[in-house]
Design a protein around this motif. Sequence first.
Motif, PDB file in Angstrom:
ATOM      1  N   LEU A   1     122.732  73.375  71.596  1.00  0.00           N
ATOM      2  CA  LEU A   1     122.048  73.653  70.646  1.00  0.00           C
ATOM      3  C   LEU A   1     122.469  73.515  69.059  1.00  0.00           C
ATOM      4  O   LEU A   1     121.504  73.064  68.398  1.00  0.00           O
ATOM      5  CB  LEU A   1     122.037  75.317  70.663  1.00  0.00           C
ATOM      6  N   ALA A   2     123.770  73.225  68.876  1.00  0.00           N
ATOM      7  CA  ALA A   2     124.331  72.987  67.770  1.00  0.00           C
ATOM      8  C   ALA A   2     123.929  71.345  67.491  1.00  0.00           C
ATOM      9  O   ALA A   2     123.501  70.970  66.612  1.00  0.00           O
ATOM     10  CB  ALA A   2     125.904  72.720  67.708  1.00  0.00           C
ATOM     11  N   ILE A   3     123.691  70.526  68.890  1.00  0.00           N
ATOM     12  CA  ILE A   3     123.460  69.204  68.455  1.00  0.00           C
ATOM     13  C   ILE A   3     121.984  69.122  68.234  1.00  0.00           C
ATOM     14  O   ILE A   3     121.463  68.383  67.282  1.00  0.00           O
ATOM     15  CB  ILE A   3     123.732  68.230  69.693  1.00  0.00           C
ATOM     16  N   ALA A   4     121.157  69.829  68.834  1.00  0.00           N
ATOM     17  CA  ALA A   4     119.665  69.842  68.596  1.00  0.00           C
ATOM     18  C   ALA A   4     119.583  70.365  67.309  1.00  0.00           C
ATOM     19  O   ALA A   4     118.555  69.727  66.568  1.00  0.00           O
ATOM     20  CB  ALA A   4     119.086  70.649  69.398  1.00  0.00           C
ATOM     21  N   CYS A   5     120.185  71.334  66.580  1.00  0.00           N
ATOM     22  CA  CYS A   5     119.885  71.598  65.134  1.00  0.00           C
ATOM     23  C   CYS A   5     120.165  70.685  64.177  1.00  0.00           C
ATOM     24  O   CYS A   5     119.531  70.443  63.354  1.00  0.00           O
ATOM     25  CB  CYS A   5     120.855  72.740  65.034  1.00  0.00           C
ATOM     26  N   ARG A   6     121.307  70.036  64.629  1.00  0.00           N
ATOM     27  CA  ARG A   6     121.605  68.760  63.624  1.00  0.00           C
ATOM     28  C   ARG A   6     120.452  67.761  63.638  1.00  0.00           C
ATOM     29  O   ARG A   6     120.095  67.065  62.699  1.00  0.00           O
ATOM     30  CB  ARG A   6     123.084  68.204  64.090  1.00  0.00           C
ATOM     31  N   LYS A   7     120.150  67.597  64.870  1.00  0.00           N
ATOM     32  CA  LYS A   7     119.025  66.332  65.043  1.00  0.00           C
ATOM     33  C   LYS A   7     117.644  66.761  64.314  1.00  0.00           C
ATOM     34  O   LYS A   7     116.923  66.140  63.400  1.00  0.00           O
ATOM     35  CB  LYS A   7     118.818  66.157  66.368  1.00  0.00           C
ATOM     36  N   ILE A   8     117.514  68.056  64.400  1.00  0.00           N
ATOM     37  CA  ILE A   8     116.108  68.718  63.611  1.00  0.00           C
ATOM     38  C   ILE A   8     116.414  68.584  62.070  1.00  0.00           C
ATOM     39  O   ILE A   8     115.504  68.288  61.292  1.00  0.00           O
ATOM     40  CB  ILE A   8     116.020  70.111  64.125  1.00  0.00           C
ATOM     41  N   GLY A   9     117.637  69.148  61.634  1.00  0.00           N
ATOM     42  CA  GLY A   9     117.868  68.659  60.038  1.00  0.00           C
ATOM     43  C   GLY A   9     117.890  67.342  59.968  1.00  0.00           C
ATOM     44  O   GLY A   9     117.290  66.990  58.505  1.00  0.00           O
ATOM     45  N   SER A  10     118.148  66.521  60.638  1.00  0.00           N
ATOM     46  CA  SER A  10     118.009  65.197  60.405  1.00  0.00           C
ATOM     47  C   SER A  10     116.846  64.886  60.057  1.00  0.00           C
ATOM     48  O   SER A  10     116.257  63.817  59.190  1.00  0.00           O
ATOM     49  CB  SER A  10     118.732  64.033  61.224  1.00  0.00           C
ATOM     50  N   ILE A  11     115.813  64.923  61.047  1.00  0.00           N
ATOM     51  CA  ILE A  11     114.378  64.721  61.046  1.00  0.00           C
ATOM     52  C   ILE A  11     113.846  65.464  59.789  1.00  0.00           C
ATOM     53  O   ILE A  11     112.820  64.673  59.209  1.00  0.00           O
ATOM     54  CB  ILE A  11     113.569  65.200  62.288  1.00  0.00           C
ATOM     55  N   ASN A  12     114.006  66.604  59.647  1.00  0.00           N
ATOM     56  CA  ASN A  12     113.462  67.141  58.434  1.00  0.00           C
ATOM     57  C   ASN A  12     113.894  66.659  57.204  1.00  0.00           C
ATOM     58  O   ASN A  12     113.093  66.529  56.297  1.00  0.00           O
ATOM     59  CB  ASN A  12     114.024  68.690  58.337  1.00  0.00           C
ATOM     60  N   HIS A  13     115.007  66.174  57.030  1.00  0.00           N
ATOM     61  CA  HIS A  13     115.370  65.441  55.822  1.00  0.00           C
ATOM     62  C   HIS A  13     114.584  64.130  55.594  1.00  0.00           C
ATOM     63  O   HIS A  13     114.235  63.674  54.568  1.00  0.00           O
ATOM     64  CB  HIS A  13     116.930  64.963  56.201  1.00  0.00           C
ATOM     65  N   LEU A  14     114.544  63.517  56.846  1.00  0.00           N
ATOM     66  CA  LEU A  14     113.781  62.195  56.826  1.00  0.00           C
ATOM     67  C   LEU A  14     112.344  62.481  56.573  1.00  0.00           C
ATOM     68  O   LEU A  14     111.461  61.823  55.566  1.00  0.00           O
ATOM     69  CB  LEU A  14     113.503  61.439  58.185  1.00  0.00           C
ATOM     70  N   LEU A  15     111.521  63.408  56.873  1.00  0.00           N
ATOM     71  CA  LEU A  15     110.477  63.926  56.677  1.00  0.00           C
ATOM     72  C   LEU A  15     110.029  64.373  55.289  1.00  0.00           C
ATOM     73  O   LEU A  15     108.885  64.091  54.656  1.00  0.00           O
ATOM     74  CB  LEU A  15     109.869  64.952  57.608  1.00  0.00           C
ATOM     75  N   TYR A  16     110.809  65.149  54.624  1.00  0.00           N
ATOM     76  CA  TYR A  16     110.642  65.896  53.311  1.00  0.00           C
ATOM     77  C   TYR A  16     111.410  65.288  52.152  1.00  0.00           C
ATOM     78  O   TYR A  16     111.126  65.559  51.142  1.00  0.00           O
ATOM     79  CB  TYR A  16     110.996  67.265  53.605  1.00  0.00           C
ATOM     80  N   TYR A  17     112.241  64.365  52.502  1.00  0.00           N
ATOM     81  CA  TYR A  17     113.275  64.064  51.356  1.00  0.00           C
ATOM     82  C   TYR A  17     113.271  62.431  51.178  1.00  0.00           C
ATOM     83  O   TYR A  17     113.736  62.177  50.148  1.00  0.00           O
ATOM     84  CB  TYR A  17     114.638  64.569  51.393  1.00  0.00           C
ATOM     85  N   MET A  18     112.637  61.715  51.832  1.00  0.00           N
ATOM     86  CA  MET A  18     112.691  60.499  51.882  1.00  0.00           C
ATOM     87  C   MET A  18     111.239  60.041  51.087  1.00  0.00           C
ATOM     88  O   MET A  18     110.314  60.484  51.452  1.00  0.00           O
ATOM     89  CB  MET A  18     112.660  59.684  53.019  1.00  0.00           C
ATOM     90  N   PRO A  19     111.519  59.091  49.961  1.00  0.00           N
ATOM     91  CA  PRO A  19     110.359  58.730  49.120  1.00  0.00           C
ATOM     92  C   PRO A  19     109.202  58.165  50.174  1.00  0.00           C
ATOM     93  O   PRO A  19     109.217  57.300  51.032  1.00  0.00           O
ATOM     94  CB  PRO A  19     110.762  57.887  48.131  1.00  0.00           C
ATOM     95  N   MET A  20     108.049  58.506  49.713  1.00  0.00           N
ATOM     96  CA  MET A  20     106.907  57.903  50.574  1.00  0.00           C
ATOM     97  C   MET A  20     106.413  56.563  49.947  1.00  0.00           C
ATOM     98  O   MET A  20     106.646  56.189  48.794  1.00  0.00           O
ATOM     99  CB  MET A  20     105.579  58.749  50.382  1.00  0.00           C
ATOM    100  N   THR A  21     106.492  55.529  50.668  1.00  0.00           N
ATOM    101  CA  THR A  21     105.971  54.108  50.558  1.00  0.00           C
ATOM    102  C   THR A  21     104.365  54.014  50.943  1.00  0.00           C
ATOM    103  O   THR A  21     104.285  54.303  52.184  1.00  0.00           O
ATOM    104  CB  THR A  21     106.851  53.021  51.058  1.00  0.00           C
ATOM    105  N   TYR A  22     103.680  53.385  50.032  1.00  0.00           N
ATOM    106  CA  TYR A  22     102.331  53.185  50.175  1.00  0.00           C
ATOM    107  C   TYR A  22     102.248  51.416  50.135  1.00  0.00           C
ATOM    108  O   TYR A  22     102.649  51.174  49.591  1.00  0.00           O
ATOM    109  CB  TYR A  22     101.437  53.828  49.235  1.00  0.00           C
TER     110      TYR A  22
END
Length: 81
Positions: free
Chosen positions: A59-80
Motif C-alpha cells: 500500500l505504501a508503494i502504491a501511494c508513492r506511485k500515485i503521488g508521482s502520477i499526480n505530480h506529473l499530471l498536475y504540476y508539469m507544464p503543459m506543452t502544446y
Amino acid sequence: MEWTGRCERLPIARLRDPLPMSSSYGVEELWHLTHGMRRLVLAESLRDTQRLQEVEDELAIACRKIGSINHLLYYMPMTYS
C-alpha cells in the motif's frame, strides 16, 4: 486418541477439529492436545501478522506511485504542439 508418551506432529485439520472430548483423557494427554492447538494459533497469528505487514508495504508503494502520477499530471507544464 491415545497418548503414547512421544511427541507427534498432528495434521492441522486434526488440531482444528479435535476428536470429541472424553472423560478418559488424562491430564498429560489434555496438556499435549491444548499445547498443540496453542502452537497452531500462534503460528497462524504470526503468518497473519507477516501478511498484514506485506499488504501495508504494498500500500505504501502504491501511494508513492500515485503521488508521482499526480505530480506529473498536475504540476508539469503543459506543452502544446
